[in-house]
Design a protein around this motif. Structure first.
Motif, PDB file in Angstrom:
ATOM      1  N   GLU A 246      73.703  18.943  16.826  1.00 15.07           N
ATOM      2  CA  GLU A 246      73.205  19.613  15.636  1.00 15.07           C
ATOM      3  C   GLU A 246      74.347  19.694  14.639  1.00 15.07           C
ATOM      4  O   GLU A 246      75.154  20.618  14.651  1.00 15.07           O
ATOM      5  N   ALA A 248      76.018  19.776  10.712  1.00 15.75           N
ATOM      6  CA  ALA A 248      75.729  20.691   9.600  1.00 15.75           C
ATOM      7  C   ALA A 248      74.505  20.239   8.813  1.00 15.75           C
ATOM      8  O   ALA A 248      73.742  21.068   8.307  1.00 15.75           O
ATOM      9  N   ARG A 251      71.263  20.732  10.931  1.00 18.29           N
ATOM     10  CA  ARG A 251      70.846  22.140  10.950  1.00 18.29           C
ATOM     11  C   ARG A 251      69.794  22.432   9.888  1.00 18.29           C
ATOM     12  O   ARG A 251      68.937  23.295  10.070  1.00 18.29           O
ATOM     13  N   PRO A 765      82.328  23.388  15.407  1.00 19.95           N
ATOM     14  CA  PRO A 765      82.572  21.953  15.390  1.00 19.95           C
ATOM     15  C   PRO A 765      83.258  21.448  14.126  1.00 19.95           C
ATOM     16  O   PRO A 765      83.987  20.478  14.163  1.00 19.95           O
ATOM     17  N   GLN A 766      83.052  22.111  13.011  1.00 13.64           N
ATOM     18  CA  GLN A 766      83.666  21.614  11.777  1.00 13.64           C
ATOM     19  C   GLN A 766      85.164  21.810  11.749  1.00 13.64           C
ATOM     20  O   GLN A 766      85.851  21.240  10.943  1.00 13.64           O
TER      21      GLN A 766
ATOM     22  N   CYS B  13      76.085  25.190   2.944  1.00 14.49           N
ATOM     23  CA  CYS B  13      77.466  25.112   3.430  1.00 14.49           C
ATOM     24  C   CYS B  13      77.521  24.253   4.688  1.00 14.49           C
ATOM     25  O   CYS B  13      76.744  24.439   5.624  1.00 14.49           O
ATOM     26  N   ILE B  14      78.457  23.310   4.699  1.00 14.34           N
ATOM     27  CA  ILE B  14      78.644  22.459   5.875  1.00 14.34           C
ATOM     28  C   ILE B  14      79.936  22.801   6.603  1.00 14.34           C
ATOM     29  O   ILE B  14      80.367  22.077   7.491  1.00 14.34           O
ATOM     30  N   GLY B  15      80.580  23.885   6.192  1.00 11.59           N
ATOM     31  CA  GLY B  15      81.781  24.331   6.899  1.00 11.59           C
ATOM     32  C   GLY B  15      82.968  23.400   6.751  1.00 11.59           C
ATOM     33  O   GLY B  15      83.869  23.401   7.581  1.00 11.59           O
ATOM     34  N   ASP B  38      83.589  31.514   7.084  1.00 17.67           N
ATOM     35  CA  ASP B  38      83.124  32.207   8.285  1.00 17.67           C
ATOM     36  C   ASP B  38      81.997  31.441   8.963  1.00 17.67           C
ATOM     37  O   ASP B  38      81.133  30.868   8.309  1.00 17.67           O
ATOM     38  N   TYR B  39      82.030  31.457  10.285  1.00 21.31           N
ATOM     39  CA  TYR B  39      80.954  30.856  11.074  1.00 21.31           C
ATOM     40  C   TYR B  39      80.083  32.001  11.562  1.00 21.31           C
ATOM     41  O   TYR B  39      80.537  32.870  12.293  1.00 21.31           O
ATOM     42  N   VAL B  46      75.965  25.679  13.917  1.00 20.90           N
ATOM     43  CA  VAL B  46      77.131  25.321  13.107  1.00 20.90           C
ATOM     44  C   VAL B  46      77.081  26.010  11.745  1.00 20.90           C
ATOM     45  O   VAL B  46      77.860  25.677  10.855  1.00 20.90           O
ATOM     46  N   ALA B  47      76.174  26.947  11.581  1.00 25.00           N
ATOM     47  CA  ALA B  47      76.030  27.620  10.289  1.00 25.00           C
ATOM     48  C   ALA B  47      77.344  28.272   9.858  1.00 25.00           C
ATOM     49  O   ALA B  47      78.068  28.847  10.664  1.00 25.00           O
ATOM     50  N   SER B  48      77.626  28.185   8.574  1.00 23.96           N
ATOM     51  CA  SER B  48      78.880  28.746   8.057  1.00 23.96           C
ATOM     52  C   SER B  48      78.656  29.184   6.626  1.00 23.96           C
ATOM     53  O   SER B  48      77.661  28.804   6.004  1.00 23.96           O
TER      54      SER B  48
END
Lengths: 774, 200
Positions: A246, A248, A251, A765-766, B13-15, B38-39, B46-48
């Motif tokens: 999953e 980014a 998601r 993971p990022q 946001c993709i972090g 922030d995660y 993987v949300a950030s």
């Protein structure tokens, strides 16, 4: 899951951004950034040099900030069509390479591997190299010496690599690290369309109604492209992501197909099966524009959703959902990247996506088509003009007599002197192991980190009698060489690159190289001169090479003859083919329905799924897959030296599902048939329970590629990085990341040393997350 | 109320931390980032999302309100400036008062540091460095009308409730359209939810 019900309304009201247009089709916009005479320049005598990022295949426009002494000291966003001011963290930090303390500023040399590399004069390094080339070729034949180029080089330099190998060294052994990148897509595109490039510009993404991303971690590998993805989503486009993790972007997808690595073609065959079953094919398009449809249809009949579900480890309903979403969309696009290309059936995976696009008629229209996302800055351009083992400039085949004759005329050599096709990068390493290749020049590549099965690679290189390497930092591979030539970074020369759209963009020189550093062009020409081929390499500047490249590509499909440096600066980029100086370029292919095959049709190819090369058994029941992290680039030779990026992601990790019982940060040993290494566990539900992921940017003992298998796709010869059998075990301590090599007498750059030794796992993971983490 | 401000859209946001890198590179705090990445759901997603200074405005920014040295100034256009180096005593009151955890203290220099909305750039009509480079548009700089023109139907919030305290901010957050609809900077009407004014 279904698309947002408000999608239709949104689509009706969202205007398209007029600022984003395919190059050549509308006025190019480059109006942003800070004009050089504004606040900075007034204060510091600063100038801004327009150029592009050196890293991935997006090729974002940027300004390099240059101080009054002519030194690059910063970056400023640039409002180029491609990126509209946006930059990812690598782009923001890229300028820090230019005057980095780790830069090589004098040739390094040793006569045997028992000695230390020491600084020598250019003459000594060049003389030794030439004498070793002569000795090896005299004793073992011309083909005993090989050249490995790189796709981070400007196209002019990649052209020169091919010419240098075939004209100066007269060896058939030349290949490049793009072989590790997207040659599967190239092979598939050639088979289906007889043209090796993406079909559509990025801007078409904004026009599509359904975007399929297959094995493309856009958020981390091509972050700036997400503005196009989100733009499509804003207009109501359905987003489909096919990826075992999953990511980014996954998601936020309408449909995320978390299939098992190595099963892509089974999935796409099944999707096509449903498309046919539900009568969603575009039969009129197929009848008029495709061959081989009946055979493809018969094959995919063997792939009902239930079979794909069993092979891929996904619900069968997802196959149906994807088929309906893609085929019913008025306009649909498919983009893929290494996720489906790094396989022993990488070409077939890409062909199965092409079959889907063709069967649904989603080809050659604004918002409908296909593309591959090139990982390296010049991943596209690097393969176009003769750096690849079997290709001559303009994509001509080295096995085609007519093509050979054309190039020999331009190069001024007899056809009998032109060698035949060589072997691929990994095959050359095997030949080095067998002493069939005894000498090697590597140009801006780092196979010690980037090639699979490190033990084989190390043995191959150690077996060579002579190895020279061009680089601007001492890579792990260069540290093993006999001679290291210190060459320029991208900001110290001008030249062109072709991005993932096949848009040729121009990089400009922002500063003079440090004392002692020469351009790759100069080094190759000087070596050629000393080898007695100076008259064929009388190039003073990279610009002169470009003029010959244009002539050498004229009349081919990859036609650069209408592209000039001046036009590139005016337009911001021109997509090939561009056969004349008044031709606008070709941003979108197949608009008239014809391909580059003689019959003008798409040649659809039958694809049968087969399992990956490394079999699963009780000892190795899981899948190891590898990939990138957003802070690092390829082998990390460049980015592992930049403080901010090292702080963001100082070390690799093993991403595992919570079902295995690891705690976050706990040492986990990953074992494959090639070896084992210990990483901190990143425990996350964002990965399949049967899969482990390790980012590959680091050297042994933290190298994912010490574990991966060197099995190759039989057609494209790309290694199967994305899947091998493994198991995971509890371990005591994690393996420490080694410092990047530096020349003797230099001290490792302190800014990159602190967080590098941190044994903790990443936050997500990022990367590491905030540095404020407790 | 600021005319142009930052809008944070966590959905985009993709972090990647380009904002963190960019903040480090901008001239305001050269070499130091004033952004937290922030995660939100570690181990699950993987949300950030990035946290920048929210430039609180109601009644006055909490950091400025508690500053004993009157070092934190709020400009007429609503930007909460970083502490004035000639006045800041490094007491960290602002760190404790900020509900978003934004200001930092440079302990050696005994000096507060925080985002000043790239005043050196915005004064010239440029966007702050973080919002300029953000590859995904998770940080957007402009007016709410510009945001909504680019992303129709988007809803934003500028009011945050901490227990019984409510803070209204100059920087706004994109919220899911079907969820809570808060008032936005620039004065769009207050929206009721289930018959109740959400601001009360």
């Amino acid at each position: 899951m279904t698309a947002d019900p408000r999608a239709a309304d949104r689509r009706a009201v969202v205007p398209l951004d007029p600022a984003i247009a395919p190059p050549g089709s509308q006025g190019f916009r480059d109006a942003g950034g800070i004009p050089a005479d504004k606040w900075h320049a007034d204060q510091h005598g600063e100038t801004l040099v327009p150029t592009h990022c050196c890293f991935c295949g997006v090729q974002c426009g940027m300004y390099l900030r240059v101080d009054r002494h002519g030194k690059v000291f910063g970056v400023e966003p640039r409002n180029h069509d491609i990126n509209r001011m946006r930059l990812c963290p690598k782009g923001i930090h890229a300028y820090q390479q230019v005057n980095h303390p780790d830069r090589l500023t004098a040739p390094l040399m040793r006569r045997s591997r028992d000695e230390e590399l020491r600084e020598v004069s250019w003459d000594e390094a060049l003389d030794f190299t030439v004498s070793e080339i002569r000795r090896i070729q005299r004793d073992h034949g011309r083909d005993a010496f090989g050249v490995l180029g790189g796709a981070s080089l400007f196209s002019e330099k990649t052209y020169l690599v091919g010419k240098f190998a075939r004209v100066a060294l007269k060896t058939r052994h030349v290949d490049y690290n793009g072989r590790l990148c997207m040659v599967s897509a190239a092979g598939a595109n050639k088979l289906a369309f007889n043209i090796d490039r993406a079909g559509n510009p990025f801007s078409d993404i904004l026009l599509t109604d359904c975007l399929l991303l297959a094995g493309a971690n856009v958020g981390e590998c091509f972050p700036v492209l997400t503005q196009y993805v989100w733009g499509a989503r804003d207009r109501g486009a359905t987003l489909i992501v096919v990826d075992p993790r999953e990511t980014a972007v996954a998601r936020t997808a309408d449909i995320h197909v978390a299939l098992k690595s190595g099963t892509d073609s089974a999935f796409f065959n099944a999707v096509l099966n449903v498309v046919i079953e539900e009568g969603l094919t575009d039969e009129a398009y197929l009848a008029a524009h495709a061959t081989g449809w009946e055979e493809v249809k018969a094959t995919v009949a063997q792939y009902p959703p239930s079979r794909a579900a069993a092979i891929c480890g996904i619900p069968a309903e997802q196959v149906v959902q994807v088929a309906r979403a893609f085929a019913r969309a008025p306009k649909a696009m498919a983009f893929h990247a290494r996720g489906i290309e790094h396989h022993t059936q990488g070409v077939e995976n890409c062909l199965s996506v092409i079959n889907l696009c063709a069967a649904t008629g989603h080809i050659g229209k604004p918002g409908a088509g296909y593309g591959t996302l090139t990982g390296q800055g010049n991943g596209q351009g690097g393969r176009e003009h003769g750096q690849k083992a079997d290709l001559l400039p303009g994509g001509r085949s080295i096995l085609n007599e007519e093509h050979r004759r054309q190039i020999c005329e331009i190069w001024g050599i007899e056809e009998s002197e032109l060698p035949t096709a060589g072997t691929s990068m990994m095959e050359m390493v095997w030949q080095m192991q067998r002493k069939e290749i005894r000498g090697l020049i590597g140009i801006c590549n780092n196979p010690f980190v980037s090639l699979p099965n490190y033990a084989v690679v190390k043995e191959g290189y150690d077996t060579t009698e002579f190895h020279a390497q061009f680089d601007f930092f001492l890579s792990e591979t260069a540290a093993n060489a006999h001679v290291v030539f210190p060459v320029t970074v991208w900001a110290e020369d001008e030249g062109v690159m072709a991005n993932a759209e096949a848009r040729v963009v121009k990089h400009n020189k922002a500063q003079e190289p440090p004392l002692g550093v020469r351009t790759d062009t100069w080094v190759m020409c000087e070596l050629a001169r000393r080898l007695g081929a100076g008259d064929k390499f009388a190039f003073d500047r990279t610009r002169d090479v470009f003029d010959e490249l244009r002539r050498a590509s004229a009349g081919t499909i990859i036609d650069y003859s209408g592209i000039t440096y001046e036009r590139l600066e005016e337009t911001g980029g021109i997509s090939w083919p561009c056969p004349s100086t008044d031709h606008p370029g070709t941003p979108r292919l197949f608009e008239d329905g014809t391909t580059y095959h003689a019959d003008g049709k798409i040649h659809l190819q039958v694809v049968e799924w087969h399992p990956p090369a490394d079999p699963y058994d009780d000892d190795h029941p899981m899948t190891l897959t590898t990939g990138r992290t957003v802070a690092h680039f390829l082998s990390g030779n460049q980015t592992r030296r930049l403080g901010g990026l090292v702080e963001q992601t100082p070390r690799p990790w093993a991403e595992v599902h919570p079902s295995h019982g690891f705690r976050n940060g706990e040492p986990v040993r990953v074992v494959t048939r090639r070896g084992s290494e210990v990483f901190p566990a990143l425990v996350t539900e964002a990965i399949r329970p049967d899969t482990v992921f390790i980012p590959y940017h680091w050297p042994v003992p933290t190298a994912a590629n010490a574990l991966t298998i060197d099995a190759l796709d039989p057609r494209s010869k790309i290694p199967e990085y994305k899947v091998c059998a493994c198991r995971i075990e509890h371990a005591g301590t994690v393996d420490e990341v080694p410092a990047p090599p530096v020349a003797s007498g230099h001290v490792a750059y302190p800014e990159t040393q602190v967080s590098r030794t941190d044994p903790l796992p990443p936050t997500a993971p990022q990367g590491r997350g905030t540095s404020e983490r407790g | 109320m600021m005319g142009r401000t930052i809008f944070i859209d966590p959905g985009r946001c993709i972090g990647c931390q380009a904002c963190v890198s960019a903040c480090r590179e901008c001239d305001s705090h050269r070499g130091k980032s004033m952004i937290h990445l922030d995660y939100t759901d570690e181990g699950v997603s993987v949300a950030s999302l990035p946290t920048v200074c929210m430039h609180c405005e109601d009644p006055v920014a909490p950091c400025a309100e508690v500053c004993p040295a009157d070092a934190i100034l709020v400009t007429a256009d609503g930007v909460v400036q970083e502490a004035d180096a000639t006045r800041c005593i490094g007491c960290a009151n602002c760190v404790n008062a900020c509900p978003f955890g934004v200001p930092k203290i440079d302990l050696q220099a005994k000096l507060q540091l925080k985002c000043n909305l790239c005043y050196d750039r915005t004064a010239y009509g440029l966007a702050p460095m973080c919002a300029t480079v953000c590859p995904t548009g998770a940080l957007f700089y402009g007016t709410v009308e510009e945001l909504q023109a680019e992303r129709p139907g988007v809803q934003v919030a500028d009011t945050f409730v901490f227990g019984e305290s409510e803070v209204r901010t100059g920087v706004a957050m994109v919220v899911p359209a079907e969820r809570v609809q808060w008032p936005v900077p620039g004065g769009l009407p207050v929206v009721e939810i289930n018959g109740k004014d959400v601001r009360r």
